[in-house]
Design an enzyme around this catalytic site. Structure first.
Site, PDB file in Angstrom:
ATOM      1  N   ASP A 345      -7.609  34.480  42.461  1.00 49.58           N
ATOM      2  CA  ASP A 345      -6.939  35.570  41.775  1.00 49.58           C
ATOM      3  C   ASP A 345      -5.492  35.688  42.251  1.00 49.58           C
ATOM      4  O   ASP A 345      -5.208  35.603  43.454  1.00 49.58           O
ATOM      5  CB  ASP A 345      -7.699  36.872  42.068  1.00 49.58           C
ATOM      6  CG  ASP A 345      -7.081  38.072  41.405  1.00 49.58           C
ATOM      7  OD1 ASP A 345      -7.081  38.131  40.158  1.00 49.58           O
ATOM      8  OD2 ASP A 345      -6.591  38.967  42.134  1.00 49.58           O
ATOM      9  N   GLU A 382      -5.127  31.132  39.453  1.00 48.90           N
ATOM     10  CA  GLU A 382      -4.537  32.014  38.454  1.00 48.90           C
ATOM     11  C   GLU A 382      -3.042  32.031  38.792  1.00 48.90           C
ATOM     12  O   GLU A 382      -2.632  32.679  39.760  1.00 48.90           O
ATOM     13  CB  GLU A 382      -5.119  33.423  38.517  1.00 48.90           C
ATOM     14  CG  GLU A 382      -4.540  34.333  37.461  1.00 48.90           C
ATOM     15  CD  GLU A 382      -5.008  35.779  37.597  1.00 48.90           C
ATOM     16  OE1 GLU A 382      -5.220  36.430  36.558  1.00 48.90           O
ATOM     17  OE2 GLU A 382      -5.144  36.270  38.732  1.00 48.90           O
TER      18      GLU A 382
END
Length: 704
Positions: A345, A382
């Protein structure tokens, strides 16, 4: 009541960090470079505390072995040391702290005030004297081992179909799973859950955060929770709430992994090594902040934290403590918990030590890719954070796959008629403009159209605007850049024309995703026509809005069958999932490996790519030398394929290519029909014509 034994702790060793049963007791080891003293606090079932001071400090690690302690023991730490908010130092022995390396964590914040390390102004107020014991989570000494996690499937990236899912949300409403197991690790291990995944054809599940997390103070204040889990507390502990039996989360997680591995399905987990649940300086002191805040978090002048995550704090990717914590944690999940890979993330933060410019060779990113265990795992970034400088799609190093946000935006824009075909061609063919110059492969482009963050597929074609009122933030949260189109009516409708168009648009998006070169990722429930009622940020909704609805509907069954068909087509057609970029090379058939066509059957000219009104594109893939390989490494061949995509609002006549590309063109997949069967079956001859309906995709097979 605390007691302080004079001497009952042995020296032990500093590494590995955490709490480990050995030599008739448990060895505790925790890092703090700023502490003056560290106490282990042993908590019994009545909440009574016994404090044991760790007197050994080696390499900044406080350590000791306490005889007689056994697995299952609840514990925490109290850290004595400087409290100077202006320098970011927040040691406060009144606050009991979770072990950063705890493999089990129990409880949650029940009294927010007691968890705060300060009184009044967080930057200038004195330290709080309220004892937080009984109001905050505790660590638990875990037992080693557990269920065998099975043999890792090691699915080649080019064969992977990723399915992003939430452990609880996927099974919470499943009628064929026993109620006690719904919403748990064992629920996902249940044959009914596994059967859906195998029948669908996905090879790899990507689980939303399963590392122990804690709701943010803003959510606690309004009696809400963090459903998605992007608010981590413990990087080595499975989230306890997903266990069917309290205290068995480690064993049940391993059982889940074993069940999925037995079905040939890989397990990836979404990891959040960019911030923690402690938030900004006004947040609680329950772990990292109390041990050594400057050693874990980026700080600016005056003791304030640097926030490039949008979550109040940012882990310092340049700190040796953070580098060690992240790599130790990843290695634990890969080795002992059986995980096959990780989606990182806001991964750009991991390449921004000090919060500065992005460096693909930063200490943390390099430590991960050079680790002998982690280099064999699937590593997916990401590639952005909460700042403009952090948008780094295409900029990660050679071992990193990336969520391709440009793929999502381009495909959404094309099918709603808002972009031409120039950028679409790059996305369909593996995004060579982003990855080919960096020694990467097309499968390192993780292609997606929907994700947990944003509209579901159904909502993407049903809403022009977000509808997040239920989140309690007056619809201010969530992105406004949805690139969606409601097909003529906002939200639910009974208009048959609108419903027919929505279903076709959904098939267009799914077929594009699964027929593109690269690695496709879809979201759990999209294949069954799941809706969130237009909510594009349901991070705090642990209810029917977020849970997968398993109720059978005609629309859901039709889309499920279509999705299965296209996934199976991809799996059986190696030319459609090639591991190398197209280069215009001549194949054994004498044709280039890839040719782009105009509707009139002629090859696209340079000037055609700059026609902003162009809404139709033909893509010919020669399968005679497709560069896909068997698991033993042998090259395979395939039929050739012609993909026709038309996003215009009116029908268009398309001319088939010259006979040099094939003796005939056989319609194989057609998004104008609910099941994908060709509306007009039968081979089409070279240079003959056919009519494409408005907003349609047609795949034609060219036999070898």
């Amino acid at each position: 009541m605390a007691t302080r034994p004079e001497s009952e702790v042995l020296a032990g060793r500093p590494f590995p960090l955490g709490a480990h049963a050995e030599a008739g007791g448990v060895r505790f080891a925790v890092t703090s470079h700023v502490a003056d003293a560290v106490e282990v606090c042993l908590i019994n079932d009545d909440g009574e505390e016994k404090r044991v001071e760790l007197t050994e400090r080696t390499f900044g690690v406080w350590h000791g072995l306490i005889p007689g302690v056994t697995p299952g023991q609840k514990y925490g730490y109290r850290v004595h040391g400087p409290y100077d908010a202006g320098r970011g130092l927040r040691c406060n022995p009144a606050k009991i702290l979770v072990d950063p390396y705890a493999r089990q964590i129990t409880g949650e914040i029940t009294d927010l005030e007691a968890s705060l390390g300060y009184v009044g102004d967080p930057m200038h107020g004195p330290p709080s004297a309220i004892d937080s014991l009984g109001s905050v989570p505790l660590s638990v000494v875990s037992s080693p081992g557990g269920a065998d996690t099975g043999v890792k499937p090691e699915v080649p990236f080019e064969e992977a179909v990723i399915y992003e899912m939430h452990v609880k949300g996927f099974t919470k409403n499943h009628p064929d799973i026993p109620e006690k197991l719904r919403g748990t690790y064992l629920g996902l291990a249940h044959p009914a859950a596994v059967e859906h995944l195998t029948r669908l054809g996905v090879t790899t599940v990507e689980l939303l955060p399963v590392q122990a997390f804690q709701a943010e103070p803003s959510l606690i204040g309004r009696n809400a929770g963090n459903y998605w889990g992007y608010s981590p507390l413990g990087y080595c502990a499975p989230h306890a709430a997903y266990a069917s039996e309290p205290g068995r989360e480690v064993q049940e997680f391993r059982t889940m992994v074993s069940a999925l591995h037995a079905a040939g399905i890989e397990v990836l987990i979404d990891v959040v090594y960019n911030h923690t649940c402690e938030g900004g300086p006004d947040g609680p002191t329950i772990c990292f902040r109390g041990f050594d805040a400057p050693g874990y978090y980026l700080h600016a002048g005056g003791g304030s934290t640097v926030d490039i995550t949008g979550c109040g704090n940012t882990l310092d990717a340049g700190s040796p403590q953070v580098v060690r914590l992240v790599t130790d944690s990843l290695r634990y999940w890969a080795d002992e918990m059986g995980v096959d890979g990780f989606r990182f993330d806001l991964a750009s933060t991991m390449g921004r030590p000090g919060g500065g410019f992005f460096d693909r060779d930063s200490a943390l990113l390099t430590a991960i890719t050079t680790d002998p265990v982690l280099c064999r795992a699937k590593l997916i970034a990401e590639p952005w954070d909460a700042t403009g400088d952090g948008y780094r799609v295409g900029d990660f190093g050679v071992q990193w796959a990336e969520w391709n946000g440009r793929y999502r935006d381009t495909v959404r824009d094309f099918w709603r008629g808002h972009t031409s075909v120039r950028d679409l061609a790059y996305r369909l063919s593996g995004s060579s403009d982003l990855y080919a110059d960096d020694l990467r492969r097309p499968w390192q482009s993780i292609n997606f159209i929907t994700a947990h963050d944003g509209f579901t597929l159904r909502d993407l074609v049903s809403y022009n605007d977000k509808h997040n009122e239920e989140n309690g933030e007056e619809n201010r949260d969530g992105t406004n850049d949805n690139r969606s189109w409601n097909c003529g009516a906002e939200g639910e409708t009974t208009d048959p024309e609108v419903l027919t168009l929505r279903a076709k648009q959904a098939r267009n998006q799914l077929a594009t995703l699964l027929l593109s070169t690269g690695t496709p990722m879809m979201v759990a429930g999209d294949e069954m026509w799941r809706t969130q009622g237009g909510n594009n940020n349901a991070y705090c909704l642990d209810n029917e809005v977020s849970w997968v609805d398993w109720t059978e509907t005609d629309a859901g069954k039709a889309l499920l069958g279509f999705t299965q068909k296209v996934i199976d087509l991809r799996a059986s057609s190696p030319a459609l999932r090639q591991p190398e970029f197209f280069e215009g090379r001549t194949t054994p058939s004498g044709n280039p490996d890839l040719v782009w066509f105009r509707p009139d059957g002629r090859e696209m000219a340079e000037t055609d790519w700059f026609d902003e009104g162009r809404r139709t594109l033909g893509m010919f893939i020669d399968g005679s030398n497709c560069l896909s390989r068997t698991r033993d490494g042998e090259l395979v061949s395939d039929d050739s394929w012609l993909l026709l995509m038309h996003a215009g609002a009116d029908p268009i006549t398309v001319t088939m290519p010259h006979e040099r590309y094939g003796p005939s063109y056989e319609p194989f997949l057609d998004t104008t029909t609910p099941d994908g069967s060709p509306a007009t079956p039968g081979a089409v001859l070279p240079r003959s014509t056919l009519t494409l309906e408005p907003r349609a995709l047609l795949l034609l097979r060219v036999p070898r």
